[in-house]
Design a protein around this motif. Sequence first.
Motif, PDB file in Angstrom:
ATOM      1  N   UNK A 173     -61.335 -79.157 -70.662  1.00 19.43           N
ATOM      2  CA  UNK A 173     -61.614 -77.708 -71.481  1.00 19.43           C
ATOM      3  C   UNK A 173     -61.273 -78.260 -72.930  1.00 19.43           C
ATOM      4  N   UNK A 174     -61.746 -77.281 -73.997  1.00 20.80           N
ATOM      5  CA  UNK A 174     -61.764 -76.816 -74.812  1.00 20.80           C
ATOM      6  C   UNK A 174     -61.784 -74.859 -75.223  1.00 20.80           C
ATOM      7  N   UNK A 175     -60.752 -74.629 -75.944  1.00 20.87           N
ATOM      8  CA  UNK A 175     -60.774 -73.381 -76.321  1.00 20.87           C
ATOM      9  C   UNK A 175     -60.819 -73.669 -77.588  1.00 20.87           C
ATOM     10  N   UNK A 176     -61.736 -71.590 -78.375  1.00 25.74           N
ATOM     11  CA  UNK A 176     -62.005 -71.867 -79.678  1.00 25.74           C
ATOM     12  C   UNK A 176     -60.664 -70.230 -79.783  1.00 25.74           C
ATOM     13  N   UNK A 177     -60.170 -70.395 -80.940  1.00 26.20           N
ATOM     14  CA  UNK A 177     -59.075 -69.997 -81.238  1.00 26.20           C
ATOM     15  C   UNK A 177     -59.666 -68.598 -83.032  1.00 26.20           C
ATOM     16  N   UNK A 234     -58.098 -67.070 -85.965  1.00 23.23           N
ATOM     17  CA  UNK A 234     -56.861 -66.722 -86.777  1.00 23.23           C
ATOM     18  C   UNK A 234     -55.089 -66.428 -85.853  1.00 23.23           C
ATOM     19  N   UNK A 235     -55.705 -65.576 -84.917  1.00 22.50           N
ATOM     20  CA  UNK A 235     -54.478 -64.438 -84.392  1.00 22.50           C
ATOM     21  C   UNK A 235     -54.286 -65.294 -83.581  1.00 22.50           C
ATOM     22  N   UNK A 236     -54.686 -66.281 -82.618  1.00 27.13           N
ATOM     23  CA  UNK A 236     -54.334 -67.336 -82.315  1.00 27.13           C
ATOM     24  C   UNK A 236     -55.243 -66.409 -80.515  1.00 27.13           C
ATOM     25  N   UNK A 237     -56.040 -65.883 -80.702  1.00 25.83           N
ATOM     26  CA  UNK A 237     -57.050 -65.355 -79.476  1.00 25.83           C
ATOM     27  C   UNK A 237     -57.916 -66.152 -78.671  1.00 25.83           C
ATOM     28  N   UNK A 238     -57.954 -65.831 -77.969  1.00 22.47           N
ATOM     29  CA  UNK A 238     -58.963 -67.803 -77.393  1.00 22.47           C
ATOM     30  C   UNK A 238     -60.313 -65.837 -77.779  1.00 22.47           C
ATOM     31  N   UNK A 239     -61.563 -67.091 -78.892  1.00 20.62           N
ATOM     32  CA  UNK A 239     -62.891 -66.562 -78.478  1.00 20.62           C
ATOM     33  C   UNK A 239     -63.839 -67.061 -77.791  1.00 20.62           C
ATOM     34  N   UNK A 240     -63.519 -67.848 -77.218  1.00 23.29           N
ATOM     35  CA  UNK A 240     -64.656 -69.124 -76.700  1.00 23.29           C
ATOM     36  C   UNK A 240     -64.157 -70.258 -75.944  1.00 23.29           C
ATOM     37  N   UNK A 241     -64.721 -70.987 -74.441  1.00 27.36           N
ATOM     38  CA  UNK A 241     -64.061 -72.067 -74.015  1.00 27.36           C
ATOM     39  C   UNK A 241     -64.974 -72.573 -73.359  1.00 27.36           C
ATOM     40  N   UNK A 242     -64.907 -73.625 -73.829  1.00 21.14           N
ATOM     41  CA  UNK A 242     -66.142 -74.504 -72.292  1.00 21.14           C
ATOM     42  C   UNK A 242     -64.918 -75.641 -71.649  1.00 21.14           C
ATOM     43  N   UNK A 243     -65.751 -75.577 -70.407  1.00 26.42           N
ATOM     44  CA  UNK A 243     -65.202 -76.088 -68.689  1.00 26.42           C
ATOM     45  C   UNK A 243     -65.717 -77.451 -68.219  1.00 26.42           C
ATOM     46  N   UNK A 260     -71.626 -80.596 -63.608  1.00 28.64           N
ATOM     47  CA  UNK A 260     -71.239 -78.986 -63.977  1.00 28.64           C
ATOM     48  C   UNK A 260     -70.380 -78.960 -64.291  1.00 28.64           C
ATOM     49  N   UNK A 261     -70.406 -77.417 -65.740  1.00 26.86           N
ATOM     50  CA  UNK A 261     -70.010 -76.814 -67.417  1.00 26.86           C
ATOM     51  C   UNK A 261     -69.888 -75.924 -66.773  1.00 26.86           C
ATOM     52  N   UNK A 262     -68.750 -74.629 -67.484  1.00 26.72           N
ATOM     53  CA  UNK A 262     -68.486 -73.273 -67.630  1.00 26.72           C
ATOM     54  C   UNK A 262     -68.478 -73.182 -69.346  1.00 26.72           C
ATOM     55  N   UNK A 263     -68.571 -72.069 -69.498  1.00 31.08           N
ATOM     56  CA  UNK A 263     -68.576 -71.907 -70.404  1.00 31.08           C
ATOM     57  C   UNK A 263     -68.747 -70.061 -71.229  1.00 31.08           C
TER      58      UNK A 263
END
Length: 305
Positions: A64-68, A70-79, A85-88
């Motif tokens: 996985x990889x997440x995108x945060x 500046x406040x540390x809130x997750x705004x995107x991810x991919x798995x 098979x991938x999820x995003x």
Amino acid sequence: MSTRTAAPVLPPGLRTRPLVLDDAEAVTALVRAEETVDLGAPEVDVDDIRSDWLRPSYDITSSTMGVEDPAGRLVGYVDHAGDDVAYAAVDPAHQGRGVGTWLASWVQQRARERGATRVGSQVPQGSAADRLMADLGYRERWTAWDLELPDDVRMPVAPLPPGHTLRDAAPDDHEAAWTLMEDCFLEWAERPRQPLADFGARIWGREGHQPWNLRLVHDGAGELVGATHVHLSGGGGYVAKVGVRRERRGQGLAAAMLVDAFALARRHGATRCYLSTDSRTGALGLYEHVGMVVSSTWVNRAIDL
């Protein structure tokens, strides 16, 4: 065709990190926000995410990889869930900024490193994700549908054929249920057979699993000929899998199993009944025949690596 150009760059201020199990709630919220825009209502539950991440063969950190922000809130991810098979998901407020393109590049590279020859995902038809994947060169592989049983529709009576029984699975039945369902789904799915432990993590290992979630049909000789996986999700009863042994199809088993699954879900508090299918299975007509209607249409797209 594969995208081997210079790697895309994220907008300033965003940072990335691998995800951990404790991120399941944040990922669920992200996916639900995207589903609300694309489908009008959210469908995914945190248990859906967790059951996938808790498969014994799966490693969250490397997959996985997440995108945060500046406040540390997750705004995107991919798995990269495995094989092709991938999820995003990308927060609707951040779509159109290049986050999805960056995630697509990352998961293509990760899948390539693992020996995959293609990678893809299933997204709502006409959604922002669908348009982006088409622009990035992802080809359409098949169409999928979510179907729902309207509140005012009563499913037809569908008794089992004489001599057949339908009951909850016991732990001793698990391996036989895995074999039957994988045999059925691998008739059309282009993937390796799931290990028993991974299969079980998504069914009897799923958090909140109850015996009625896995139902088995045996014939008069005691042979297992069908299996259904149904569980509660988001207040609804979701039939995740219906499998009937190839040589036993055409006898009304699937219809009887479906009626049974939805009745059990309602008995356990479900306020809606739904399932998913796709154009590879040929099952759409069966579900429409028992009164279900298409509630959303999806497209599975993939790119060669």
